[in-house]
Design a protein around this motif. Structure first.
Motif, PDB file in Angstrom:
ATOM      1  N   ALA A  49       0.878  -1.150   0.201  1.00  0.00           N
ATOM      2  CA  ALA A  49       0.066   0.103   0.125  1.00  0.00           C
ATOM      3  C   ALA A  49       0.935   1.439  -0.007  1.00  0.00           C
ATOM      4  N   PRO A  98      -3.442   8.071  -5.803  1.00  0.00           N
ATOM      5  CA  PRO A  98      -3.310   6.601  -5.049  1.00  0.00           C
ATOM      6  C   PRO A  98      -2.442   5.775  -5.982  1.00  0.00           C
ATOM      7  N   PRO A  99      -1.950   4.694  -5.305  1.00  0.00           N
ATOM      8  CA  PRO A  99      -1.164   3.888  -5.862  1.00  0.00           C
ATOM      9  C   PRO A  99      -2.001   2.864  -6.836  1.00  0.00           C
ATOM     10  N   ASN A 104      -1.280  -2.422  -4.359  1.00  0.00           N
ATOM     11  CA  ASN A 104      -2.457  -2.283  -3.566  1.00  0.00           C
ATOM     12  C   ASN A 104      -3.737  -2.901  -4.183  1.00  0.00           C
ATOM     13  N   ARG A 107      -6.498  -7.502  -1.061  1.00  0.00           N
ATOM     14  CA  ARG A 107      -6.770  -7.211   0.076  1.00  0.00           C
ATOM     15  C   ARG A 107      -6.272  -7.934   1.151  1.00  0.00           C
TER      16      ARG A 107
HETATM   17  C1  LIG Z   1      -5.952   0.610  -1.314  1.00  0.00           C
HETATM   18  O1  LIG Z   1      -6.930   0.161  -1.798  1.00  0.00           O
HETATM   19  C2  LIG Z   1      -8.029   0.170  -1.014  1.00  0.00           C
HETATM   20  C3  LIG Z   1      -9.287  -0.679  -1.582  1.00  0.00           C
HETATM   21  O2  LIG Z   1      -9.548  -0.359  -3.039  1.00  0.00           O
HETATM   22  C4  LIG Z   1      -8.577   1.578  -0.492  1.00  0.00           C
HETATM   23  O3  LIG Z   1      -9.457   1.851   0.072  1.00  0.00           O
HETATM   24  C5  LIG Z   1      -7.086   2.139   0.082  1.00  0.00           C
HETATM   25  O4  LIG Z   1      -7.193   3.373   0.461  1.00  0.00           O
HETATM   26  C6  LIG Z   1      -6.083   1.832  -0.781  1.00  0.00           C
HETATM   27  N1  LIG Z   1      -4.736   2.429  -0.072  1.00  0.00           N
HETATM   28  C7  LIG Z   1      -3.920   3.602  -0.672  1.00  0.00           C
HETATM   29  C8  LIG Z   1      -2.637   3.854   0.257  1.00  0.00           C
HETATM   30  O5  LIG Z   1      -4.375   4.252  -1.655  1.00  0.00           O
END
Ligand SMILES: *[C@@H]1O[C@H](CO)[C@@H](O)[C@H](O)[C@H]1NC(C)=O
Length: 112
Positions: A49, A98-99, A104, A107
């Protein structure tokens, strides 16, 4: 009795060196972490993540990988796999996005 103490000490030393690849919090109020020791361990990208260097005021530099289970691992920052990982992650999160895949996407299931 002396043998027992020796065994206890050895167990403690073993435990300490085994667990030290995890970062330690520096100060109670911020989330800044430092690494006492780093390891060479490939984490599947889908389970990652976050990837970041330790703050520059840490004595020991390392790459801190945060997994989708919010576990942090200290990875050797001189290791080519980790260097490439950091580069790839920074590219993926450029412009504060976001990544994206391959990061990521898994789950948190088995607490890794
Ligand atoms: C990773 O993915 C989850 C679900 O898709 C999301 O809720 C979460 O914010 C993401 N993490 C980052 C660091 O973006």
């Amino acid at each position: 009795m002396r043998t027992l103490v020796t065994i206890l000490l050895l167990t403690l030393v073993c435990f300490l060196s085994y667990s030290s690849a995890y970062p330690v919090a520096k100060g109670m109020l911020n989330r800044k972490v430092c690494c006492l020791k780093s390891t060479q361990m490939q984490v599947p990208k889908g389970k990652i993540a976050d990837v970041a260097m330790t703050p520059s005021d840490c004595e020991q530099q390392a790459i801190v990988v945060t997994t989708v289970c919010d576990k942090k691992l200290c990875i050797d920052h001189n290791w080519i796999w980790a260097k490439n990982l950091l580069k790839e992650f920074e590219k993926s999160t450029a412009n504060n996005s976001p990544p994206s895949a391959p990061f990521n996407v898994t789950r948190c299931t088995e607490k890794v």
